[in-house]
Design a protein around this motif. Structure first.
Motif, PDB file in Angstrom:
ATOM      1  N   HIS A 123       0.814  -1.215   0.000  1.00  0.00           N
ATOM      2  CA  HIS A 123       0.000   0.000   0.000  1.00  0.00           C
ATOM      3  C   HIS A 123       0.851   1.271   0.000  1.00  0.00           C
ATOM      4  N   SER A 124       2.040   1.219   0.601  1.00  0.00           N
ATOM      5  CA  SER A 124       2.903   2.405   0.692  1.00  0.00           C
ATOM      6  C   SER A 124       4.100   2.350  -0.249  1.00  0.00           C
ATOM      7  N   ARG A 125       4.385   1.193  -0.820  1.00  0.00           N
ATOM      8  CA  ARG A 125       5.549   1.047  -1.703  1.00  0.00           C
ATOM      9  C   ARG A 125       5.593   2.109  -2.800  1.00  0.00           C
ATOM     10  N   PRO A 126       4.483   2.371  -3.519  1.00  0.00           N
ATOM     11  CA  PRO A 126       4.546   3.370  -4.592  1.00  0.00           C
ATOM     12  C   PRO A 126       4.923   4.772  -4.087  1.00  0.00           C
ATOM     13  N   PHE A 127       4.481   5.115  -2.891  1.00  0.00           N
ATOM     14  CA  PHE A 127       4.844   6.415  -2.300  1.00  0.00           C
ATOM     15  C   PHE A 127       6.357   6.533  -2.176  1.00  0.00           C
ATOM     16  N   PHE A 128       7.002   5.522  -1.616  1.00  0.00           N
ATOM     17  CA  PHE A 128       8.451   5.575  -1.410  1.00  0.00           C
ATOM     18  C   PHE A 128       9.219   5.510  -2.728  1.00  0.00           C
ATOM     19  N   GLU A 129       8.683   4.805  -3.712  1.00  0.00           N
ATOM     20  CA  GLU A 129       9.339   4.747  -5.020  1.00  0.00           C
ATOM     21  C   GLU A 129       9.419   6.130  -5.667  1.00  0.00           C
ATOM     22  N   LYS A 130       8.423   6.963  -5.430  1.00  0.00           N
ATOM     23  CA  LYS A 130       8.437   8.325  -5.987  1.00  0.00           C
ATOM     24  C   LYS A 130       9.644   9.126  -5.511  1.00  0.00           C
ATOM     25  N   TYR A 131      10.216   8.744  -4.384  1.00  0.00           N
ATOM     26  CA  TYR A 131      11.344   9.484  -3.794  1.00  0.00           C
ATOM     27  C   TYR A 131      12.664   8.745  -3.955  1.00  0.00           C
ATOM     28  N   GLY A 132      12.679   7.756  -4.835  1.00  0.00           N
ATOM     29  CA  GLY A 132      13.924   7.088  -5.183  1.00  0.00           C
ATOM     30  C   GLY A 132      14.223   5.793  -4.458  1.00  0.00           C
ATOM     31  N   PHE A 133      13.360   5.360  -3.565  1.00  0.00           N
ATOM     32  CA  PHE A 133      13.575   4.077  -2.897  1.00  0.00           C
ATOM     33  C   PHE A 133      13.342   2.945  -3.893  1.00  0.00           C
ATOM     34  N   GLU A 134      14.197   1.928  -3.827  1.00  0.00           N
ATOM     35  CA  GLU A 134      14.085   0.784  -4.709  1.00  0.00           C
ATOM     36  C   GLU A 134      13.871  -0.488  -3.894  1.00  0.00           C
ATOM     37  N   VAL A 135      13.031  -1.366  -4.421  1.00  0.00           N
ATOM     38  CA  VAL A 135      12.762  -2.641  -3.762  1.00  0.00           C
ATOM     39  C   VAL A 135      13.983  -3.541  -3.910  1.00  0.00           C
ATOM     40  N   VAL A 136      14.461  -4.069  -2.779  1.00  0.00           N
ATOM     41  CA  VAL A 136      15.585  -5.003  -2.804  1.00  0.00           C
ATOM     42  C   VAL A 136      15.165  -6.404  -2.362  1.00  0.00           C
ATOM     43  N   LYS A 137      13.972  -6.506  -1.781  1.00  0.00           N
ATOM     44  CA  LYS A 137      13.472  -7.812  -1.360  1.00  0.00           C
ATOM     45  C   LYS A 137      11.955  -7.730  -1.216  1.00  0.00           C
ATOM     46  N   TYR A 138      11.302  -8.798  -1.619  1.00  0.00           N
ATOM     47  CA  TYR A 138       9.847  -8.901  -1.506  1.00  0.00           C
ATOM     48  C   TYR A 138       9.520 -10.172  -0.740  1.00  0.00           C
ATOM     49  N   THR A 139       8.617 -10.055   0.245  1.00  0.00           N
ATOM     50  CA  THR A 139       8.185 -11.222   1.005  1.00  0.00           C
ATOM     51  C   THR A 139       6.659 -11.249   1.009  1.00  0.00           C
ATOM     52  N   GLU A 140       6.093 -12.219   0.286  1.00  0.00           N
ATOM     53  CA  GLU A 140       4.646 -12.352   0.249  1.00  0.00           C
ATOM     54  C   GLU A 140       4.131 -12.664   1.654  1.00  0.00           C
ATOM     55  N   ASN A 141       3.082 -11.965   2.053  1.00  0.00           N
ATOM     56  CA  ASN A 141       2.478 -12.111   3.382  1.00  0.00           C
ATOM     57  C   ASN A 141       3.509 -11.883   4.493  1.00  0.00           C
TER      58      ASN A 141
END
Length: 156
Positions: A123-141
């Motif tokens: 829910h908040s990931r897109p907000f942080f991406e707008k400021y240059g944060f990049e996903v380095v790990k994803y954990t379902e649930n």
């Protein structure tokens, strides 16, 4: 908008902010962890010897509208943001943006070489991406059923 260090008298208002963001941004079962974290802070002072920590309160017109923290491990050139939230009724009004930039500037001032990390939900990931944060790990649930965890880094 005023940003100041957390004080123990802010405890109840912080809990109310947390609850305003349940269940979309925080699960009810996360409340005990958040409560324990707040109890460790005393007037915004760090409680861990190996890092520097601070927790902040955002006020607007005398009311608390957001809160969140940072930590810095200078010896590792690593920093992070923890338990950041804006009152659910005040989302999309620029408070989160201003507070995020404040915390980034705070870290950069105290630890210029630090990579900044955080973890958040879908829910908040897109907000942080707008400021240059990049996903380095994803954990379902990663936080609970239907609440996926995204570990993100800025300056990594």
């Amino acid at each position: 908008m005023t940003i100041r260090p957390y004080q123990s008298t802010d405890f109840d208002a912080c809990i109310a902010l947390f609850k305003s963001n349940m269940p979309q941004f925080f699960l009810p079962e996360e409340l005990p962890d958040y409560t324990r974290q707040l109890e460790k802070y005393k007037d915004g002072m760090p409680y861990k010897g190996e890092s520097t920590e601070a927790y902040f309160i955002v006020e607007e017109d005398g009311a608390m509208v957001a809160c969140g923290g940072v930590y810095m491990e200078m010896h590792n050139n690593l920093a992070g943001m923890v338990w950041g939230m804006v009152d659910n009724g005040l989302h999309r009004k620029g408070i989160g943006r201003q507070f995020l930039l404040y915390r980034i500037d705070y870290i950069r001032e105290h630890c210029p070489a630090c990579k900044i990390r955080l973890d958040t939900t879908q829910h908040s990931r897109p907000f942080f991406e707008k400021y240059g944060f990049e996903v380095v790990k994803y954990t379902e649930n990663g936080y609970g059923e239907g609440m996926h965890r995204y570990d993100m880094v800025l300056g990594g």
